[in-house]
Scaffold this motif. Sequence first.
Motif, PDB file in Angstrom:
ATOM      1  N   ALA A  92      -1.456   7.208   2.061  1.00 18.28           N
ATOM      2  CA  ALA A  92      -0.844   7.740   3.170  1.00 18.28           C
ATOM      3  C   ALA A  92      -1.204   6.879   4.387  1.00 18.28           C
ATOM      4  CB  ALA A  92      -1.596   9.141   3.420  1.00 18.28           C
ATOM      5  N   ASN A  93      -0.391   7.119   5.573  1.00 21.02           N
ATOM      6  CA  ASN A  93      -0.338   6.282   6.730  1.00 21.02           C
ATOM      7  C   ASN A  93      -1.886   6.121   7.386  1.00 21.02           C
ATOM      8  OD1 ASN A  93       2.258   5.687   6.862  1.00 21.02           O
ATOM      9  ND2 ASN A  93       2.743   7.134   8.158  1.00 21.02           N
ATOM     10  N   LYS A  94      -2.526   7.150   7.467  1.00 20.60           N
ATOM     11  CA  LYS A  94      -4.037   7.162   7.803  1.00 20.60           C
ATOM     12  C   LYS A  94      -4.788   6.536   6.824  1.00 20.60           C
ATOM     13  CE  LYS A  94      -3.948  11.814  10.158  1.00 20.60           C
ATOM     14  NZ  LYS A  94      -4.597  12.916  10.255  1.00 20.60           N
ATOM     15  N   GLN A  95      -4.813   6.408   5.742  1.00 19.51           N
ATOM     16  CA  GLN A  95      -5.555   5.695   4.509  1.00 19.51           C
ATOM     17  C   GLN A  95      -5.173   4.187   4.794  1.00 19.51           C
ATOM     18  OE1 GLN A  95      -3.950   7.949   1.295  1.00 19.51           O
ATOM     19  NE2 GLN A  95      -6.104   8.117   0.582  1.00 19.51           N
ATOM     20  N   ILE A  96      -3.814   3.951   5.192  1.00 23.59           N
ATOM     21  CA  ILE A  96      -3.543   2.518   5.268  1.00 23.59           C
ATOM     22  C   ILE A  96      -4.320   1.870   6.474  1.00 23.59           C
ATOM     23  CG2 ILE A  96      -1.639   0.953   5.444  1.00 23.59           C
ATOM     24  CD1 ILE A  96       0.106   2.706   3.881  1.00 23.59           C
ATOM     25  N   ALA A  97      -3.914   2.721   7.562  1.00 23.68           N
ATOM     26  CA  ALA A  97      -4.646   2.435   8.769  1.00 23.68           C
ATOM     27  C   ALA A  97      -6.177   2.043   8.749  1.00 23.68           C
ATOM     28  CB  ALA A  97      -4.420   3.498   9.929  1.00 23.68           C
ATOM     29  N   LEU A 142       0.839  -1.470   0.189  1.00 25.13           N
ATOM     30  CA  LEU A 142       0.193  -0.036  -0.041  1.00 25.13           C
ATOM     31  C   LEU A 142       0.787   1.247  -0.051  1.00 25.13           C
ATOM     32  CD1 LEU A 142      -2.793  -1.104   2.444  1.00 25.13           C
ATOM     33  CD2 LEU A 142      -2.829  -1.108  -0.117  1.00 25.13           C
ATOM     34  N   VAL A 143       1.891   1.274   0.643  1.00 21.91           N
ATOM     35  CA  VAL A 143       3.091   2.358   0.774  1.00 21.91           C
ATOM     36  C   VAL A 143       3.369   2.416  -0.697  1.00 21.91           C
ATOM     37  CG1 VAL A 143       5.223   3.208   1.569  1.00 21.91           C
ATOM     38  CG2 VAL A 143       3.459   2.151   3.194  1.00 21.91           C
ATOM     39  N   ALA A 144       3.997   1.457  -1.462  1.00 25.58           N
ATOM     40  CA  ALA A 144       4.136   1.283  -2.874  1.00 25.58           C
ATOM     41  C   ALA A 144       3.082   2.244  -3.716  1.00 25.58           C
ATOM     42  CB  ALA A 144       4.723   0.095  -3.390  1.00 25.58           C
ATOM     43  N   ASP A 145       1.932   1.858  -3.386  1.00 22.94           N
ATOM     44  CA  ASP A 145       0.649   2.402  -4.298  1.00 22.94           C
ATOM     45  C   ASP A 145       0.521   3.932  -3.614  1.00 22.94           C
ATOM     46  OD1 ASP A 145       0.322   0.171  -5.309  1.00 22.94           O
ATOM     47  OD2 ASP A 145      -1.308  -0.488  -4.148  1.00 22.94           O
ATOM     48  N   GLN A 146       1.416   4.562  -2.871  1.00 26.76           N
ATOM     49  CA  GLN A 146       1.478   5.657  -2.388  1.00 26.76           C
ATOM     50  C   GLN A 146       0.224   6.105  -1.553  1.00 26.76           C
ATOM     51  OE1 GLN A 146       2.132   8.202  -6.041  1.00 26.76           O
ATOM     52  NE2 GLN A 146       4.175   7.489  -6.260  1.00 26.76           N
TER      53      GLN A 146
END
Length: 202
Positions: free
Chosen positions: A183-188, A177-181
């Motif tokens: 943000a941390n909040k979106q991933i959480a 998900l980080v590689a898909d750019q």
Amino acid sequence: CAFWSGLEIRMERVVDLRIIHRNRIFRECLISVFSAIEEFTVGDLDPDGGDYLPAVERSNADVFLIDLDLSDNLAALLVEQIVDRGRAKAIVLVPPDADEKVIDSIAAGAHGCVLVESSVDELVAAVQKVAQGERFCSPEMIDSVYTHLGHLARVSRSRQHVQTTELSPRELEILRLVADQMANKQIAKQLSLSLYTVKSRP
């Protein structure tokens, strides 16, 4: 252009030199210089419809002097073709800030690398040395090439470290998900994790 001052190196036989360069004035200038030296026969290479590869294949030249700044990394392809023939030598003419292309040409088997800012004497010496089976690199280029190789080595080690690091399925999902750019909040939010958990993952 015909201002070559003469060098101490003497050739045992006449060397057939062919120049591959985009700039016609530059080609004609070098032809004038090398024509004044009895150890050389010299000319440029006419590409077939802009394609140098068949022209190089047909040529019986001993040394090719190649513009490194040809389009589409063509210089490295020409060097590889020349080296594969086993007899001819390839020297690349290097413009400023062309470290990556230089490395590609060296990897393809280039016998020499000469900066375009070099003197005519240095270029003639480079061609003579390469024709005699030696390698040549402009002194100013050595530091730049070593620096670039060091950078490539560090990148390679970093990739190997990542490949050998054992990550959990959850950590791999976060990295994806980080590689898909994201943000941390979106991933959480997407993975139903706390923001602290996401931030603490590698």
